[in-house]
Design a protein around this motif. Structure first.
Motif, PDB file in Angstrom:
ATOM      1  N   LEU A 207     205.787  58.920  59.991  1.00  0.00           N
ATOM      2  CA  LEU A 207     205.434  59.976  59.236  1.00  0.00           C
ATOM      3  C   LEU A 207     205.205  59.711  57.789  1.00  0.00           C
ATOM      4  CD1 LEU A 207     208.203  62.488  60.416  1.00  0.00           C
ATOM      5  CD2 LEU A 207     205.765  62.307  61.036  1.00  0.00           C
ATOM      6  N   MET A 208     205.510  58.625  57.209  1.00  0.00           N
ATOM      7  CA  MET A 208     205.225  58.051  55.953  1.00  0.00           C
ATOM      8  C   MET A 208     204.027  57.569  55.737  1.00  0.00           C
ATOM      9  SD  MET A 208     209.106  56.906  55.112  1.00  0.00           S
ATOM     10  CE  MET A 208     208.672  55.927  53.554  1.00  0.00           C
ATOM     11  N   SER A 209     203.488  57.286  56.720  1.00  0.00           N
ATOM     12  CA  SER A 209     202.360  56.184  56.749  1.00  0.00           C
ATOM     13  C   SER A 209     200.988  56.762  55.960  1.00  0.00           C
ATOM     14  CB  SER A 209     201.669  55.755  58.073  1.00  0.00           C
ATOM     15  OG  SER A 209     201.506  57.023  58.958  1.00  0.00           O
ATOM     16  N   ALA A 210     200.899  58.000  55.961  1.00  0.00           N
ATOM     17  CA  ALA A 210     199.631  58.799  55.282  1.00  0.00           C
ATOM     18  C   ALA A 210     199.541  58.830  53.822  1.00  0.00           C
ATOM     19  CB  ALA A 210     199.170  60.208  55.965  1.00  0.00           C
ATOM     20  N   SER A 211     200.688  58.543  53.424  1.00  0.00           N
ATOM     21  CA  SER A 211     200.835  58.633  51.689  1.00  0.00           C
ATOM     22  C   SER A 211     201.733  57.601  51.244  1.00  0.00           C
ATOM     23  CB  SER A 211     201.296  60.411  51.452  1.00  0.00           C
ATOM     24  OG  SER A 211     201.498  60.272  50.016  1.00  0.00           O
ATOM     25  N   ASP A 212     201.264  57.108  50.116  1.00  0.00           N
ATOM     26  CA  ASP A 212     202.061  55.866  49.722  1.00  0.00           C
ATOM     27  C   ASP A 212     203.171  56.336  48.760  1.00  0.00           C
ATOM     28  OD1 ASP A 212     200.395  53.959  50.381  1.00  0.00           O
ATOM     29  OD2 ASP A 212     199.127  54.015  48.723  1.00  0.00           O
ATOM     30  N   GLY A 213     203.091  57.825  48.250  1.00  0.00           N
ATOM     31  CA  GLY A 213     204.077  58.436  47.607  1.00  0.00           C
ATOM     32  C   GLY A 213     205.435  58.864  48.521  1.00  0.00           C
ATOM     33  N   ASN A 214     205.347  58.702  49.785  1.00  0.00           N
ATOM     34  CA  ASN A 214     206.492  59.012  50.528  1.00  0.00           C
ATOM     35  C   ASN A 214     207.609  57.642  50.201  1.00  0.00           C
ATOM     36  OD1 ASN A 214     205.617  61.586  51.474  1.00  0.00           O
ATOM     37  ND2 ASN A 214     204.284  60.354  52.952  1.00  0.00           N
ATOM     38  N   ARG A 215     208.632  57.714  50.436  1.00  0.00           N
ATOM     39  CA  ARG A 215     209.656  56.740  50.299  1.00  0.00           C
ATOM     40  C   ARG A 215     211.115  57.247  50.849  1.00  0.00           C
ATOM     41  NH1 ARG A 215     213.525  57.230  46.090  1.00  0.00           N
ATOM     42  NH2 ARG A 215     213.445  59.108  44.829  1.00  0.00           N
ATOM     43  N   ILE A 216     211.585  55.940  51.191  1.00  0.00           N
ATOM     44  CA  ILE A 216     213.166  56.194  51.809  1.00  0.00           C
ATOM     45  C   ILE A 216     214.141  55.988  50.656  1.00  0.00           C
ATOM     46  CG2 ILE A 216     214.874  55.189  53.387  1.00  0.00           C
ATOM     47  CD1 ILE A 216     212.405  54.683  55.023  1.00  0.00           C
ATOM     48  N   SER A 217     214.900  56.750  50.206  1.00  0.00           N
ATOM     49  CA  SER A 217     216.108  56.560  49.176  1.00  0.00           C
ATOM     50  C   SER A 217     217.086  56.070  49.747  1.00  0.00           C
ATOM     51  CB  SER A 217     215.978  57.804  48.547  1.00  0.00           C
ATOM     52  OG  SER A 217     216.675  58.781  49.012  1.00  0.00           O
ATOM     53  N   LEU A 218     217.685  56.408  50.905  1.00  0.00           N
ATOM     54  CA  LEU A 218     219.041  56.150  51.538  1.00  0.00           C
ATOM     55  C   LEU A 218     218.852  56.220  53.149  1.00  0.00           C
ATOM     56  CD1 LEU A 218     222.044  56.343  50.933  1.00  0.00           C
ATOM     57  CD2 LEU A 218     221.891  58.672  51.580  1.00  0.00           C
ATOM     58  N   ILE A 219     219.818  55.009  53.503  1.00  0.00           N
ATOM     59  CA  ILE A 219     219.754  54.625  54.940  1.00  0.00           C
ATOM     60  C   ILE A 219     221.330  54.540  55.132  1.00  0.00           C
ATOM     61  CG2 ILE A 219     219.544  53.378  56.787  1.00  0.00           C
ATOM     62  CD1 ILE A 219     216.839  52.447  55.572  1.00  0.00           C
ATOM     63  N   THR A 220     221.901  55.610  56.125  1.00  0.00           N
ATOM     64  CA  THR A 220     223.454  55.409  56.047  1.00  0.00           C
ATOM     65  C   THR A 220     223.716  55.890  57.293  1.00  0.00           C
ATOM     66  OG1 THR A 220     225.663  56.376  55.422  1.00  0.00           O
ATOM     67  CG2 THR A 220     223.556  57.797  55.180  1.00  0.00           C
ATOM     68  N   ASN A 221     225.098  55.822  57.839  1.00  0.00           N
ATOM     69  CA  ASN A 221     225.239  56.238  59.426  1.00  0.00           C
ATOM     70  C   ASN A 221     226.306  57.437  58.842  1.00  0.00           C
ATOM     71  OD1 ASN A 221     227.521  55.116  58.520  1.00  0.00           O
ATOM     72  ND2 ASN A 221     228.036  53.845  60.233  1.00  0.00           N
ATOM     73  N   ASN A 222     226.415  57.886  57.606  1.00  0.00           N
ATOM     74  CA  ASN A 222     227.404  58.991  57.227  1.00  0.00           C
ATOM     75  C   ASN A 222     226.487  60.267  57.289  1.00  0.00           C
ATOM     76  OD1 ASN A 222     228.703  61.052  55.341  1.00  0.00           O
ATOM     77  ND2 ASN A 222     230.061  59.453  54.860  1.00  0.00           N
ATOM     78  N   THR A 223     226.823  61.219  58.293  1.00  0.00           N
ATOM     79  CA  THR A 223     225.988  62.228  58.429  1.00  0.00           C
ATOM     80  C   THR A 223     226.219  63.322  57.472  1.00  0.00           C
ATOM     81  OG1 THR A 223     226.423  62.144  60.709  1.00  0.00           O
ATOM     82  CG2 THR A 223     225.678  64.325  60.055  1.00  0.00           C
ATOM     83  N   ASP A 224     227.386  63.433  56.898  1.00  0.00           N
ATOM     84  CA  ASP A 224     227.593  64.439  55.626  1.00  0.00           C
ATOM     85  C   ASP A 224     226.903  63.987  54.336  1.00  0.00           C
ATOM     86  OD1 ASP A 224     229.583  66.658  54.537  1.00  0.00           O
ATOM     87  OD2 ASP A 224     229.861  65.244  53.029  1.00  0.00           O
ATOM     88  N   ALA A 225     226.732  62.622  54.213  1.00  0.00           N
ATOM     89  CA  ALA A 225     226.040  61.992  52.831  1.00  0.00           C
ATOM     90  C   ALA A 225     224.410  62.783  53.164  1.00  0.00           C
ATOM     91  CB  ALA A 225     226.120  60.683  52.997  1.00  0.00           C
ATOM     92  N   LEU A 226     223.950  62.228  54.532  1.00  0.00           N
ATOM     93  CA  LEU A 226     222.474  62.748  54.730  1.00  0.00           C
ATOM     94  C   LEU A 226     222.391  64.370  54.596  1.00  0.00           C
ATOM     95  CD1 LEU A 226     221.762  60.741  57.990  1.00  0.00           C
ATOM     96  CD2 LEU A 226     221.112  60.294  55.697  1.00  0.00           C
ATOM     97  N   CYS A 227     223.403  65.098  54.982  1.00  0.00           N
ATOM     98  CA  CYS A 227     223.168  66.595  54.810  1.00  0.00           C
ATOM     99  C   CYS A 227     223.153  66.833  53.060  1.00  0.00           C
ATOM    100  CB  CYS A 227     224.190  67.554  55.556  1.00  0.00           C
ATOM    101  SG  CYS A 227     224.032  67.236  57.285  1.00  0.00           S
ATOM    102  N   GLN A 228     224.120  66.303  52.542  1.00  0.00           N
ATOM    103  CA  GLN A 228     224.268  66.564  51.195  1.00  0.00           C
ATOM    104  C   GLN A 228     222.864  66.363  50.421  1.00  0.00           C
ATOM    105  OE1 GLN A 228     226.416  67.909  49.305  1.00  0.00           O
ATOM    106  NE2 GLN A 228     228.231  68.235  50.957  1.00  0.00           N
ATOM    107  N   MET A 229     222.401  65.159  50.791  1.00  0.00           N
ATOM    108  CA  MET A 229     221.032  64.695  49.921  1.00  0.00           C
ATOM    109  C   MET A 229     220.004  65.706  50.421  1.00  0.00           C
ATOM    110  SD  MET A 229     221.323  61.791  48.249  1.00  0.00           S
ATOM    111  CE  MET A 229     219.460  61.259  48.300  1.00  0.00           C
ATOM    112  N   VAL A 230     219.928  66.151  51.538  1.00  0.00           N
ATOM    113  CA  VAL A 230     218.805  67.255  52.019  1.00  0.00           C
ATOM    114  C   VAL A 230     219.130  68.606  51.303  1.00  0.00           C
ATOM    115  CG1 VAL A 230     218.020  68.501  53.670  1.00  0.00           C
ATOM    116  CG2 VAL A 230     218.350  66.074  54.213  1.00  0.00           C
ATOM    117  N   VAL A 231     220.426  69.112  51.425  1.00  0.00           N
ATOM    118  CA  VAL A 231     220.610  70.251  50.690  1.00  0.00           C
ATOM    119  C   VAL A 231     220.615  70.245  49.310  1.00  0.00           C
ATOM    120  CG1 VAL A 231     222.589  72.163  50.242  1.00  0.00           C
ATOM    121  CG2 VAL A 231     222.159  70.789  52.691  1.00  0.00           C
ATOM    122  N   LYS A 232     221.006  69.362  48.370  1.00  0.00           N
ATOM    123  CA  LYS A 232     221.208  69.331  47.052  1.00  0.00           C
ATOM    124  C   LYS A 232     220.064  68.387  46.313  1.00  0.00           C
ATOM    125  CE  LYS A 232     226.240  70.257  46.950  1.00  0.00           C
ATOM    126  NZ  LYS A 232     227.410  69.472  46.812  1.00  0.00           N
ATOM    127  N   GLY A 233     219.406  67.388  47.248  1.00  0.00           N
ATOM    128  CA  GLY A 233     218.500  66.612  46.542  1.00  0.00           C
ATOM    129  C   GLY A 233     217.376  66.765  46.800  1.00  0.00           C
TER     130      GLY A 233
END
Length: 304
Positions: A207-233
């Motif tokens: 999904l990120m391949s079409a634009s150099d501006g896309n980036r990954i900021s966090l990889i984790t197995n903590n579901t709550d952390a992922l949801c917080q990043m989506v909701v607040k970040g």
């Protein structure tokens, strides 16, 4: 007549000597001799001919020895069967699971406790590779994880519980929520936060391949952390749709999902159970799987 007398009797016959039988049982020779003599008196039968070279069974003694061996053999079978029965009724299970399934594991435990009040569940959380290792090493009776067909290997038994598809997850303010499907061409300057999983990361890089501006900021197995990043970040993440439906209602109200345009034939995600191939599946694992399957299918998008 008692079990010890029968054991001494068999040992004396096998060794051909009271002295050697006494050594086997860590007793004195008079103790063995007196025990067998008492047995002979009790059944009014001479079991052994005593000689200077040792002891030899009489004709009657041979018959006594046959019955003694059968009695001891039956006792061994009884102890084995009792042990198996006790193990079968041990109401405990160790489950290794990805974090997204924790609520369902807890709910399945609560429901099974109605049938098994003494049920004890040990739950271990980990990413996909960790769950597989827990099961392979025998640390867990079963593993629960989301996987694709390409991730299956022959060292484990893979039992699918429900199938789903990967979706892109964003907050309710994201302009991406208006798309019917997500493809690489519509993603620009997006911040990804990802669950630690080989299949998820593969989809993300596509999904990120079409634009150099896309980036990954966090990889984790903590579901709550992922949801917080989506909701607040204002980040976006990827997950199978059946994982999304298992989130708390608070998160579900703040998140929007859009299907991902599948780029391979391996786009289907499977929620399943894994066990070791070289072990018989315990009864409690089967019952827990049945209960969990009912719960997951009840909330799965495919069941609606």
């Amino acid at each position: 007549m008692n079990i010890s007398q029968l054991q001494y009797l068999i040992s004396a016959a096998q060794c051909g000597s009271f002295t050697k039988a006494a050594s086997v049982h860590h007793l004195t020779v008079p103790t063995i001799s007196q025990s067998i003599k008492q047995l002979e008196e009790e059944i009014d039968t001479t079991i052994f001919h005593r000689t200077k070279k040792g002891v030899v069974p009489t004709a009657e003694g041979e018959l006594v020895l046959q019955h003694a061996a059968a009695i001891l053999n039956n006792l061994d079978h009884m102890h084995h069967d009792l042990l198996s029965l006790k193990e079968e009724h041990i109401e405990s299970i160790t489950i290794s699971t990805i974090p997204g399934l924790v609520p369902q594991v807890v709910q399945a435990t609560l429901e099974l406790m109605h049938t098994y009040p003494a049920l004890k569940v040990q739950m271990i959380e980990g990413d996909t590779q960790t769950v597989m290792k827990h099961v392979q090493d025998g640390y867990a009776n079963m593993g629960l994880l989301s996987y694709s067909k390409s991730q299956q290997n022959t060292s484990l038994k893979w039992v699918p519980i429900v199938k789903g598809n990967a979706v892109l997850i964003m907050n309710t303010q994201s302009p991406l929520r208006f798309y019917k499907t997500i493809s690489p061409q519509v993603l620009k300057n997006e911040v990804f936060v990802l669950y630690k999983d080989e299949h998820i990361e593969q989809i993300a890089h596509h999904l990120m391949s079409a634009s150099d501006g896309n980036r990954i900021s966090l990889i984790t197995n903590n579901t709550d952390a992922l949801c917080q990043m989506v909701v607040k970040g204002n980040a976006v993440t990827i997950a199978p749709d059946f994982i999304v439906t298992s989130l708390s209602s608070i998160y579900q109200e703040q998140l929007v999902t859009v299907p991902i345009h599948q780029f391979t034939s391996d786009g289907t995600a499977i929620l399943g159970r894994i066990t070791r191939t070289d072990e018989t599946i315990p009864k409690m694992v089967k019952e827990f799987t049945t209960k969990l399957t009912d719960l997951v299918k009840h909330i799965s998008p495919q069941s609606e």
